[in-house]
Motif scaffolding. Structure first.
Motif, short mmCIF file in Angstrom:
data_model
loop_
_atom_site.label_atom_id
_atom_site.label_comp_id
_atom_site.label_asym_id
_atom_site.label_seq_id
_atom_site.Cartn_x
_atom_site.Cartn_y
_atom_site.Cartn_z
N ARG A 129 17.00 6.03 0.57
CA ARG A 129 15.88 6.74 -0.04
C ARG A 129 15.03 5.77 -0.86
O ARG A 129 13.80 5.79 -0.80
CB ARG A 129 16.40 7.86 -0.94
CG ARG A 129 15.43 9.03 -0.97
CD ARG A 129 15.91 10.13 -1.90
NE ARG A 129 17.28 10.52 -1.64
CZ ARG A 129 18.20 10.69 -2.60
NH1 ARG A 129 17.89 10.46 -3.86
NH2 ARG A 129 19.40 11.07 -2.30
N VAL A 130 15.71 4.91 -1.61
CA VAL A 130 15.00 3.95 -2.44
C VAL A 130 14.15 3.03 -1.57
O VAL A 130 12.97 2.77 -1.88
CB VAL A 130 16.00 3.12 -3.29
CG1 VAL A 130 15.30 1.91 -3.91
CG2 VAL A 130 16.61 3.99 -4.38
N ALA A 131 14.74 2.58 -0.47
CA ALA A 131 14.01 1.68 0.44
C ALA A 131 12.76 2.37 0.97
O ALA A 131 11.67 1.80 1.00
CB ALA A 131 14.91 1.25 1.58
N ALA A 132 12.94 3.64 1.37
CA ALA A 132 11.83 4.40 1.92
C ALA A 132 10.73 4.56 0.88
O ALA A 132 9.53 4.39 1.16
CB ALA A 132 12.30 5.77 2.38
N GLU A 133 11.18 4.87 -0.35
CA GLU A 133 10.21 5.06 -1.43
C GLU A 133 9.44 3.78 -1.69
O GLU A 133 8.22 3.80 -1.88
CB GLU A 133 10.93 5.50 -2.71
CG GLU A 133 10.77 6.98 -2.98
CD GLU A 133 11.73 7.44 -4.05
OE1 GLU A 133 11.91 6.71 -5.03
OE2 GLU A 133 12.31 8.53 -3.87
N GLU A 134 10.17 2.68 -1.68
CA GLU A 134 9.53 1.39 -1.95
C GLU A 134 8.47 1.09 -0.88
O GLU A 134 7.36 0.67 -1.20
CB GLU A 134 10.57 0.27 -1.97
CG GLU A 134 10.94 -0.12 -3.39
CD GLU A 134 12.15 -1.02 -3.43
OE1 GLU A 134 12.38 -1.74 -2.44
OE2 GLU A 134 12.85 -0.99 -4.44
N ALA A 135 8.85 1.37 0.35
CA ALA A 135 7.90 1.12 1.45
C ALA A 135 6.66 1.98 1.26
O ALA A 135 5.52 1.50 1.39
CB ALA A 135 8.57 1.45 2.78
N ALA A 136 6.89 3.24 0.89
CA ALA A 136 5.78 4.16 0.69
C ALA A 136 4.90 3.67 -0.45
O ALA A 136 3.66 3.68 -0.36
CB ALA A 136 6.29 5.56 0.39
N ARG A 140 1.08 2.60 -0.44
CA ARG A 140 0.12 3.27 -1.31
C ARG A 140 -0.65 2.23 -2.13
O ARG A 140 -1.86 2.32 -2.28
CB ARG A 140 0.85 4.23 -2.25
CG ARG A 140 0.15 5.58 -2.33
CD ARG A 140 0.91 6.54 -3.24
NE ARG A 140 2.24 6.83 -2.74
CZ ARG A 140 3.35 6.80 -3.49
NH1 ARG A 140 3.29 6.46 -4.75
NH2 ARG A 140 4.51 7.11 -2.96
N ALA A 141 0.07 1.26 -2.64
CA ALA A 141 -0.56 0.24 -3.47
C ALA A 141 -1.63 -0.51 -2.68
O ALA A 141 -2.73 -0.78 -3.17
CB ALA A 141 0.49 -0.73 -3.97
N GLU A 142 -1.26 -0.80 -1.44
CA GLU A 142 -2.20 -1.52 -0.58
C GLU A 142 -3.49 -0.71 -0.41
O GLU A 142 -4.60 -1.22 -0.55
CB GLU A 142 -1.55 -1.73 0.79
CG GLU A 142 -1.97 -3.03 1.45
CD GLU A 142 -1.09 -3.31 2.64
OE1 GLU A 142 -1.49 -2.90 3.73
OE2 GLU A 142 -0.01 -3.90 2.47
N GLU A 143 -3.28 0.58 -0.13
CA GLU A 143 -4.42 1.47 0.07
C GLU A 143 -5.29 1.50 -1.17
O GLU A 143 -6.52 1.40 -1.08
CB GLU A 143 -3.90 2.89 0.34
CG GLU A 143 -4.51 3.51 1.58
CD GLU A 143 -3.73 4.73 1.96
OE1 GLU A 143 -3.90 5.76 1.26
OE2 GLU A 143 -2.94 4.68 2.92
N GLN A 144 -4.57 1.62 -2.31
CA GLN A 144 -5.31 1.71 -3.57
C GLN A 144 -6.14 0.45 -3.78
O GLN A 144 -7.28 0.52 -4.22
CB GLN A 144 -4.33 1.87 -4.73
CG GLN A 144 -4.32 3.30 -5.24
CD GLN A 144 -3.19 3.54 -6.23
OE1 GLN A 144 -2.58 2.58 -6.69
NE2 GLN A 144 -2.93 4.78 -6.53
N GLU A 145 -5.50 -0.66 -3.48
CA GLU A 145 -6.18 -1.93 -3.68
C GLU A 145 -7.47 -1.96 -2.87
O GLU A 145 -8.54 -2.34 -3.36
CB GLU A 145 -5.27 -3.07 -3.22
CG GLU A 145 -5.17 -4.19 -4.24
CD GLU A 145 -4.01 -5.08 -3.95
OE1 GLU A 145 -4.14 -5.86 -2.98
OE2 GLU A 145 -2.98 -4.98 -4.63
N LYS A 146 -7.30 -1.50 -1.64
CA LYS A 146 -8.47 -1.50 -0.75
C LYS A 146 -9.56 -0.62 -1.33
O LYS A 146 -10.73 -1.00 -1.41
CB LYS A 146 -8.07 -0.96 0.63
CG LYS A 146 -7.95 -2.07 1.67
CD LYS A 146 -7.66 -1.45 3.00
CE LYS A 146 -6.65 -2.29 3.76
NZ LYS A 146 -6.11 -1.56 4.91
#
Lengths: 179, 86
Positions: A129-136, A140-146
């Motif tokens: 779950r943690v891995a999945a959350e981290e990936a998400a 999200r961070a990437e999107e935000q950055e964009k």
């Protein structure tokens, strides 16, 4: 051999470091060993909120110990707990009378092993779950950055006149007292 | 007009209580455990008092177990003895 089965729950101060906690736990278990009790299970429930303050502490670390012993041992054990500083409170409960030691130890062995399997499974799930959350989160961070990059260009022109009152809104809202 | 809840002789008539079933008897898999403060909360009032049997509907056997569990949970600070006045 027949002994009685007891469970002692004790509460430790919440401000202990983790290693200290482990050390205290060992020390307490050592008392039982010395007195000739057979420890069945030692489980830490973790830090919990207390229903009422004990020694001005609102929280405590709950630890439960299940063991087989003579009645006298409990008395000695509780005397030790009373002296011991990091222990806020303790409670011993008799679970059953006249327990066959060998049989109970074997039973507990099976139980512990089953629990270990469940625990391992749970840990695995948690890791997944943690891995999945981290990936998400990364996505999200990437999107935000964009988005931010796109926005900053847009806003550059308007920024000059809107910068003035952003600092005033940061003051925290005072929390109402609990009733 | 108020509803007439008095019988012919003027005595107050009590509503017939519905017989409640003890939840622990109805569901054998339920166990009373003093460590499980969450489910014991069901049997205490907001003030922390133990709810009587005539209201909770427990049978005598299970009410005894529940009250014992609540008292144990109180001792080890899982449940409050009482909550402060509001």
């Amino acid at each position: 051999m027949l002994l009685r089965e007891y469970e002692t729950i004790y509460i430790l101060r919440p401000d202990l470091a983790e290693e200290e906690e482990a050390k205290v736990g060992e020390k307490i278990s050592a008392v039982l060993d010395r007195e000739g009790a057979k420890i069945l299970k030692h489980s830490v429930w973790g830090k919990k909120k207390l229903a009422y303050e004990i020694n001005k502490q609102p929280k405590g670390v709950y630890v439960s110990l299940k063991y087989l012993s003579e009645p006298v041992t409990v008395k000695e054990f509780e005397r030790n707990l009373k002296i011991f500083d990091p222990v806020l409170k303790y409670q011993t409960i008799k679970i059953s009378d006249r327990v066959d030691v060998e049989k109970r130890l074997a039973e507990q062995e099976v139980e512990n092993r089953a629990e270990e399997v469940i625990e391992a499974k749970r840990r695995e799930e948690r890791a997944a779950r943690v891995a999945a959350e981290e990936a998400a989160a990364a996505a999200r961070a990437e999107e935000q950055e964009k988005a931010a990059a796109a926005k900053s260009e847009e806003n550059k022109a308007a920024e000059d006149d809107s910068i003035s009152d952003s600092a005033g809104n940061l003051a925290g809202v005072p929390q109402g007292e609990e009733e | 007009m108020r509803p007439n809840n008095k019988d012919k002789k003027g005595r107050k008539r009590r509503p017939i209580p519905r017989r409640k079933v003890c939840r622990f008897c109805a569901d054998k898999s339920l166990k009373v455990d003093f460590r499980d403060a969450g489910s014991l909360k069901f049997f205490i009032t907001e003030r922390g008092k133990i709810i009587p049997r005539r209201i909770s509907g427990n049978c005598a056997h299970h009410q005894r177990q529940v009250s014992m569990a609540i008292k144990r949970a109180r001792q080890i600070a899982l449940l409050p003895y009482s909550t402060s006045t509001i």
